[in-house]
Design a protein around this motif. Sequence first.
Motif, PDB file in Angstrom:
ATOM      1  N   TYR A  28       0.846  -1.190   0.000  1.00  0.00           N
ATOM      2  CA  TYR A  28       0.000   0.000   0.000  1.00  0.00           C
ATOM      3  C   TYR A  28       0.881   1.240   0.000  1.00  0.00           C
ATOM      4  O   TYR A  28       1.881   1.309   0.709  1.00  0.00           O
ATOM      5  CB  TYR A  28      -0.900   0.003   1.242  1.00  0.00           C
ATOM      6  N   VAL A  29       0.523   2.217  -0.801  1.00  0.00           N
ATOM      7  CA  VAL A  29       1.170   3.521  -0.805  1.00  0.00           C
ATOM      8  C   VAL A  29       0.113   4.528  -0.385  1.00  0.00           C
ATOM      9  O   VAL A  29      -0.950   4.617  -1.011  1.00  0.00           O
ATOM     10  CB  VAL A  29       1.732   3.872  -2.201  1.00  0.00           C
ATOM     11  N   ASP A  30       0.402   5.267   0.686  1.00  0.00           N
ATOM     12  CA  ASP A  30      -0.557   6.254   1.163  1.00  0.00           C
ATOM     13  C   ASP A  30      -0.734   7.343   0.109  1.00  0.00           C
ATOM     14  O   ASP A  30       0.237   7.935  -0.359  1.00  0.00           O
ATOM     15  CB  ASP A  30      -0.076   6.847   2.481  1.00  0.00           C
ATOM     16  N   PHE A  31      -1.980   7.605  -0.258  1.00  0.00           N
ATOM     17  CA  PHE A  31      -2.278   8.531  -1.345  1.00  0.00           C
ATOM     18  C   PHE A  31      -1.790   9.936  -1.024  1.00  0.00           C
ATOM     19  O   PHE A  31      -1.116  10.577  -1.829  1.00  0.00           O
ATOM     20  CB  PHE A  31      -3.785   8.528  -1.629  1.00  0.00           C
ATOM     21  N   TRP A  32      -2.117  10.449   0.156  1.00  0.00           N
ATOM     22  CA  TRP A  32      -1.769  11.833   0.480  1.00  0.00           C
ATOM     23  C   TRP A  32      -0.266  12.008   0.658  1.00  0.00           C
ATOM     24  O   TRP A  32       0.286  13.064   0.336  1.00  0.00           O
ATOM     25  CB  TRP A  32      -2.531  12.317   1.707  1.00  0.00           C
ATOM     26  N   SER A  33       0.397  10.991   1.146  1.00  0.00           N
ATOM     27  CA  SER A  33       1.858  11.070   1.248  1.00  0.00           C
ATOM     28  C   SER A  33       2.496  11.136  -0.138  1.00  0.00           C
ATOM     29  O   SER A  33       3.443  11.888  -0.358  1.00  0.00           O
ATOM     30  CB  SER A  33       2.406   9.870   2.013  1.00  0.00           C
ATOM     31  N   ASN A 119      -1.793   1.237  -6.016  1.00  0.00           N
ATOM     32  CA  ASN A 119      -2.697   0.623  -5.048  1.00  0.00           C
ATOM     33  C   ASN A 119      -3.707  -0.304  -5.728  1.00  0.00           C
ATOM     34  O   ASN A 119      -4.096  -1.326  -5.167  1.00  0.00           O
ATOM     35  CB  ASN A 119      -3.405   1.697  -4.226  1.00  0.00           C
TER      36      ASN A 119
END
Length: 135
Positions: A28-33, A119
Amino acid sequence: MSNTVADKLASKSRKKAPTKQVRLKLVYVDFWSAVKFSFLVSVCLAVVSIVATILVYFVLVQTGVLEQINQLFMDITGGEYSLLNILGFAQVFGFSVIVGVLNIIVGTVLGAIAALLYNLIVRVVGGFQLGFTSN
């Protein structure tokens, strides 16, 4: 046979420490980051491109290349138009700022799209496996 502290330390340093391996999956890659990171990278690249454009402009002016190109252009057009009126410092700086702002917008959007696509792909594939070792 000497059993000094220095000999004991030297023999310990010759032994290899066991390496530990860790296997991790990036799922998972955090969208906002990702959006914030791509925004900051885009701002840095925009500043670099604006400074580079200004430096190239000043080098062209100081070496006389821009004046020679202007003279050639005036010879071709019969002296009717001048490139220096079109390519003044204000116009070059304004154009580079506009291109820099557009690069910031496009870079941020591309970072967001990349995070969303990663994602989505991870849901199908299952992640990206990484292996780490400690020395």
